[in-house]
Write a protein that holds these residues in place. Structure first.
Motif, PDB file in Angstrom:
ATOM      1  N   MET A   1       0.818  -1.192  -0.155  1.00 18.26           N
ATOM      2  CA  MET A   1      -0.033   0.016  -0.027  1.00 18.26           C
ATOM      3  C   MET A   1       0.898   1.185  -0.115  1.00 18.26           C
ATOM      4  N   ARG A   4       0.112   6.835  -2.298  1.00 20.73           N
ATOM      5  CA  ARG A   4      -0.838   7.193  -3.417  1.00 20.73           C
ATOM      6  C   ARG A   4      -2.110   6.671  -3.156  1.00 20.73           C
ATOM      7  N   HIS A   5      -2.357   5.377  -2.501  1.00 16.43           N
ATOM      8  CA  HIS A   5      -3.439   4.749  -2.482  1.00 16.43           C
ATOM      9  C   HIS A   5      -4.154   5.456  -0.938  1.00 16.43           C
ATOM     10  N   LYS A   8      -5.452   8.734  -2.251  1.00 12.28           N
ATOM     11  CA  LYS A   8      -6.818   8.608  -2.950  1.00 12.28           C
ATOM     12  C   LYS A   8      -7.975   8.616  -2.305  1.00 12.28           C
ATOM     13  N   ILE A  21     -12.686   0.428  -2.290  1.00 11.05           N
ATOM     14  CA  ILE A  21     -11.373   0.221  -2.469  1.00 11.05           C
ATOM     15  C   ILE A  21     -10.888  -0.862  -3.271  1.00 11.05           C
ATOM     16  N   LEU A  23      -8.058  -2.763  -4.640  1.00  8.08           N
ATOM     17  CA  LEU A  23      -6.660  -2.934  -4.602  1.00  8.08           C
ATOM     18  C   LEU A  23      -6.193  -4.331  -4.483  1.00  8.08           C
ATOM     19  N   SER A  25      -4.063  -6.396  -2.784  1.00  4.19           N
ATOM     20  CA  SER A  25      -3.308  -6.120  -1.543  1.00  4.19           C
ATOM     21  C   SER A  25      -3.503  -7.271  -0.503  1.00  4.19           C
ATOM     22  N   LEU A  33      -5.249   0.594   5.732  1.00  4.40           N
ATOM     23  CA  LEU A  33      -6.195   1.432   4.953  1.00  4.40           C
ATOM     24  C   LEU A  33      -7.559   1.554   5.894  1.00  4.40           C
TER      25      LEU A  33
END
Length: 148
Positions: A1, A4-5, A8, A21, A23, A25, A33
């Motif tokens: 992560m 930038r994530h 956003k 989200i 992503l 990950s 997050l």
């Protein structure tokens, strides 16, 4: 992560709507997050399976969450632009990791549920019926005719 994530996500949260989200990950990074989102007035709601896992975070309207969000937005005004973030409690991250992991493992598609029923439920019911049939003595009742 990446930073930038986080940026956003925080920019999307400024709109006050549910944030999706998407992503690729690990659960630990998704939990981190979600933990950051909690610091700014949101809470983890759900995780869904698409091409990859999609996490939903929603506004938390509790008074405690609103106060925490106001305090953190005032203390970390540049968080959405890649600035400093409030410290995260390791226990909170671990708890969210466990919850997300549980939600992932609890997901089943209708086809998977049907397969589980066929593979486990039907044979189990048949086995119980057979065991009851062979283990119980024949029923006798004053209303049923006896042996002749």
């Amino acid at each position: 992560m990446s930073e930038r994530h986080v940026s956003k996500m925080l920019r999307q949260m400024a709109g006050g709507e549910t944030v999706v989200i998407d992503l690729a990950s690990t659960t630990k990074k998704l939990a981190r997050l979600a933990c950051i989102a909690e610091q700014f007035g949101y809470r983890y709601a759900d995780i869904r399976k698409g091409d990859r896992y999609v996490m939903l975070i929603v506004p938390d309207h509790s008074p405690e969450a609103r106060a925490r969000a106001a305090r953190n937005w005032a203390q970390y005004p540049n968080a959405g632009d890649g600035g400093a973030l409030p410290p995260l409690a390791p226990d909170a991250i671990e708890l969210l990791t466990a919850r997300i992991s549980f939600d992932i493992t609890a997901m089943h598609t209708p086809k998977q549920l049907l397969a589980h029923t066929c593979l486990a439920g039907v044979p189990l019911a048949a086995g119980i019926a057979f065991a009851l049939e062979t283990a119980s003595p024949p029923l006798s009742s004053p209303l049923l005719p006896g042996p002749r």
